[in-house]
Design a protein around this motif. Sequence first.
Motif, PDB file in Angstrom:
ATOM      1  N   GLY A   1      -6.160 -11.993   1.670  1.00  0.00           N
ATOM      2  CA  GLY A   1      -4.895 -12.718   1.594  1.00  0.00           C
ATOM      3  C   GLY A   1      -3.736 -11.832   1.985  1.00  0.00           C
ATOM      4  N   LYS A   2      -2.576 -12.441   2.004  1.00  0.00           N
ATOM      5  CA  LYS A   2      -1.380 -11.678   2.371  1.00  0.00           C
ATOM      6  C   LYS A   2      -0.688 -11.205   1.107  1.00  0.00           C
ATOM      7  CE  LYS A   2      -0.444 -13.761   6.859  1.00  0.00           C
ATOM      8  NZ  LYS A   2      -1.197 -12.709   7.557  1.00  0.00           N
ATOM      9  N   VAL A   3      -0.312  -9.922   1.095  1.00  0.00           N
ATOM     10  CA  VAL A   3       0.393  -9.375  -0.074  1.00  0.00           C
ATOM     11  C   VAL A   3       1.654  -8.660   0.402  1.00  0.00           C
ATOM     12  CG1 VAL A   3      -1.647  -9.067  -1.519  1.00  0.00           C
ATOM     13  CG2 VAL A   3      -0.942  -7.234   0.036  1.00  0.00           C
ATOM     14  N   GLU A   4       2.605  -8.558  -0.505  1.00  0.00           N
ATOM     15  CA  GLU A   4       3.838  -7.859  -0.172  1.00  0.00           C
ATOM     16  C   GLU A   4       3.713  -6.401  -0.628  1.00  0.00           C
ATOM     17  OE1 GLU A   4       7.854  -8.508  -2.145  1.00  0.00           O
ATOM     18  OE2 GLU A   4       8.055  -9.678  -0.303  1.00  0.00           O
ATOM     19  N   VAL A   5       4.038  -5.479   0.282  1.00  0.00           N
ATOM     20  CA  VAL A   5       3.899  -4.049  -0.028  1.00  0.00           C
ATOM     21  C   VAL A   5       5.249  -3.364   0.089  1.00  0.00           C
ATOM     22  CG1 VAL A   5       2.677  -1.924   0.561  1.00  0.00           C
ATOM     23  CG2 VAL A   5       1.653  -4.129   1.095  1.00  0.00           C
ATOM     24  N   PRO A   6       5.692  -2.640  -0.937  1.00  0.00           N
ATOM     25  CA  PRO A   6       6.936  -1.888  -0.779  1.00  0.00           C
ATOM     26  C   PRO A   6       6.741  -0.734   0.200  1.00  0.00           C
ATOM     27  CG  PRO A   6       5.933  -1.398  -2.915  1.00  0.00           C
ATOM     28  CD  PRO A   6       5.086  -2.446  -2.270  1.00  0.00           C
ATOM     29  N   THR A   7       7.747  -0.479   1.035  1.00  0.00           N
ATOM     30  CA  THR A   7       7.734   0.724   1.875  1.00  0.00           C
ATOM     31  C   THR A   7       9.038   1.445   1.602  1.00  0.00           C
ATOM     32  OG1 THR A   7       8.910  -0.172   3.795  1.00  0.00           O
ATOM     33  CG2 THR A   7       6.547  -0.621   3.672  1.00  0.00           C
ATOM     34  N   ILE A   8       9.245   2.559   2.238  1.00  0.00           N
ATOM     35  CA  ILE A   8      10.503   3.271   1.997  1.00  0.00           C
ATOM     36  C   ILE A   8      11.681   2.485   2.580  1.00  0.00           C
ATOM     37  CG2 ILE A   8       9.422   5.539   1.829  1.00  0.00           C
ATOM     38  CD1 ILE A   8      10.457   6.118   4.668  1.00  0.00           C
ATOM     39  N   ASP A   9      11.415   1.555   3.499  1.00  0.00           N
ATOM     40  CA  ASP A   9      12.468   0.642   3.941  1.00  0.00           C
ATOM     41  C   ASP A   9      12.334  -0.639   3.107  1.00  0.00           C
ATOM     42  OD1 ASP A   9      13.298   2.441   6.074  1.00  0.00           O
ATOM     43  OD2 ASP A   9      11.388   1.932   6.990  1.00  0.00           O
ATOM     44  N   SER A  10      12.297  -1.795   3.770  1.00  0.00           N
ATOM     45  CA  SER A  10      12.141  -3.025   2.990  1.00  0.00           C
ATOM     46  C   SER A  10      10.640  -3.334   2.860  1.00  0.00           C
ATOM     47  CB  SER A  10      12.878  -4.155   3.699  1.00  0.00           C
ATOM     48  OG  SER A  10      12.562  -4.125   5.060  1.00  0.00           O
ATOM     49  N   PRO A  11      10.286  -4.218   1.903  1.00  0.00           N
ATOM     50  CA  PRO A  11       8.865  -4.558   1.741  1.00  0.00           C
ATOM     51  C   PRO A  11       8.318  -5.240   2.989  1.00  0.00           C
ATOM     52  CG  PRO A  11      10.184  -5.341  -0.119  1.00  0.00           C
ATOM     53  CD  PRO A  11      11.148  -4.886   0.919  1.00  0.00           C
ATOM     54  N   VAL A  12       7.038  -5.042   3.272  1.00  0.00           N
ATOM     55  CA  VAL A  12       6.412  -5.709   4.418  1.00  0.00           C
ATOM     56  C   VAL A  12       5.219  -6.516   3.909  1.00  0.00           C
ATOM     57  CG1 VAL A  12       7.094  -3.905   6.037  1.00  0.00           C
ATOM     58  CG2 VAL A  12       4.845  -3.798   4.944  1.00  0.00           C
ATOM     59  N   THR A  13       4.799  -7.482   4.712  1.00  0.00           N
ATOM     60  CA  THR A  13       3.641  -8.290   4.358  1.00  0.00           C
ATOM     61  C   THR A  13       2.404  -7.685   5.008  1.00  0.00           C
ATOM     62  OG1 THR A  13       5.047 -10.226   4.293  1.00  0.00           O
ATOM     63  CG2 THR A  13       2.680 -10.617   4.423  1.00  0.00           C
ATOM     64  N   MET A  14       1.367  -7.533   4.195  1.00  0.00           N
ATOM     65  CA  MET A  14       0.160  -6.889   4.710  1.00  0.00           C
ATOM     66  C   MET A  14      -1.017  -7.810   4.401  1.00  0.00           C
ATOM     67  SD  MET A  14      -1.306  -3.174   3.509  1.00  0.00           S
ATOM     68  CE  MET A  14      -2.071  -3.805   2.046  1.00  0.00           C
ATOM     69  N   THR A  15      -1.972  -7.836   5.307  1.00  0.00           N
ATOM     70  CA  THR A  15      -3.158  -8.673   5.090  1.00  0.00           C
ATOM     71  C   THR A  15      -4.257  -7.848   4.422  1.00  0.00           C
ATOM     72  OG1 THR A  15      -2.612  -9.917   7.070  1.00  0.00           O
ATOM     73  CG2 THR A  15      -4.854 -10.144   6.217  1.00  0.00           C
ATOM     74  N   VAL A  16      -4.693  -8.323   3.243  1.00  0.00           N
ATOM     75  CA  VAL A  16      -5.832  -7.682   2.587  1.00  0.00           C
ATOM     76  C   VAL A  16      -7.081  -8.385   3.104  1.00  0.00           C
ATOM     77  CG1 VAL A  16      -6.987  -7.299   0.372  1.00  0.00           C
ATOM     78  CG2 VAL A  16      -4.491  -7.143   0.536  1.00  0.00           C
ATOM     79  N   PRO A  17      -8.004  -7.627   3.708  1.00  0.00           N
ATOM     80  CA  PRO A  17      -9.200  -8.301   4.233  1.00  0.00           C
ATOM     81  C   PRO A  17     -10.060  -8.837   3.089  1.00  0.00           C
ATOM     82  CG  PRO A  17      -9.063  -6.000   4.960  1.00  0.00           C
ATOM     83  CD  PRO A  17      -8.004  -6.188   3.937  1.00  0.00           C
ATOM     84  N   LYS A  18     -10.729  -9.843   3.399  1.00  0.00           N
ATOM     85  CA  LYS A  18     -11.699 -10.436   2.481  1.00  0.00           C
ATOM     86  C   LYS A  18     -12.683  -9.356   2.041  1.00  0.00           C
ATOM     87  CE  LYS A  18     -14.896 -14.276   3.126  1.00  0.00           C
ATOM     88  NZ  LYS A  18     -15.188 -15.398   4.019  1.00  0.00           N
ATOM     89  N   GLY A  19     -13.057  -9.365   0.746  1.00  0.00           N
ATOM     90  CA  GLY A  19     -14.049  -8.406   0.266  1.00  0.00           C
ATOM     91  C   GLY A  19     -13.517  -6.988   0.146  1.00  0.00           C
TER      92      GLY A  19
END
Lengths: 306, 115
Positions: free
Chosen positions: A224-242
């Motif tokens: 699924g897609k999760v929001e990840v904080p970075t040193i700039d603004s948060p980005v959306t990252m895809t967590v692969p299945k499994g």
Amino acid sequence: MNDDLYATIGVSRDASQEDIKRAYRKLAKELHPDLNPDKPDVAERFKKITAAYDILSDPEKRGRYDRGEIDASGQERPQYRYYRDFAEDPAAGRYYSREGFGDEEQLHDFLEGLFGRGGRGSRVRARGADVSYTLPISFLEAAKGAKKRVTMGDGRTIDLTIPPGVHDRQMLRLKGQGMPGFDGGPPGDAYVEVHIQPHPFFERKDHNVHLDLPITLTEAVLGGKVEVPTIDSPVTMTVPKGSNTGTVLRLRGRGIVDQRSGQRGDQYVRLQVVLPETPDPELEAFARRWAETHAYDPRADLRRPS
Amino acid sequence: MMTLSEVVTMVGRVDRVELTQWIEAGWVMPERPEPEEPRFSDLDIARVCLICDLRHDLAVEEETMPLVLSLLDQIYVLRRQVNALTAAIRQQPDDVRQAILDLLEQPRRRGGSLG
């Protein structure tokens, strides 16, 4: 003095005459007493290598030495006193005035420069002292750069620019912000050593940022897609299945800028599967049912003899 | 004081012609410089030996010699000045010497933390 003459010069016994000459010249340039007035002890070594060279540079004497007919004793050059032993006598002044250094005059000018004597207006201009400070800054200020208003030791306020990507203990130089100079001399510099404070969840390794990201059981299993904080603004990252705890994903170019190359590092996201905070009867029932037909052994590696 | 022939004999690594050239070039300045009969002091002889070492053993080129000698002479001038200064400082009272030492040892002052 029965040292091995070849070892003294640092060549092997089968060295050519040319090798010997080259090795001697190299050593003599380093060790000549007149070129090293600060090192009284080079004279003894220089004497030894010169004595060795006097024998080894002469093929006939070298042959006799190799056959054991002569040794190094008594072969030293007639001992003269080195130039450095005289060079600081007043009499040596005639060699310096040749260079346009009037001897006594020269010393006088030197003293004048030091103490402003003689009324020629040459007062003691001197550069002010350098001052060093330490400055604690946050992780993000170091990563992204920042402007900081700081109060110097003498009460002045200055706006300090922290360049992005500054590393821990890096020294920033503030030209002219040290102690004032004397009699019109330039001020010294201020040196600021930055001390980076740790961040609650970002960690820095060189130019990369590391982060542990908690995810739900559902996100791990289904992706699924999760929001990840970075040193700039948060980005959306895809967590692969499994995905699993320990899976590392990379966000390219989301790290810290490398001051030398200008390139940004990456951010590494290490996943951590987290169960709901309160136990859930439905999940328990599902797990019990699921395990009946899906046994697996995550600890197999621990039992393998190493 | 030695004559030119005596210096040539004693040093053994320079001949009359070469030594005369060194005098003409100003590398060696005999204490008594009369062209007919120059006389060399111990200082001059030590300098002749040094020039022999540089030219012959260390193979310094003839055109490089003025540079080398000039730098060496400057070093010795500086050493004399430092020695004169050191001697003067040694004679100062303890507190003056300590103040000088403090300045030399701590060119950079501690300004504390800015944060």
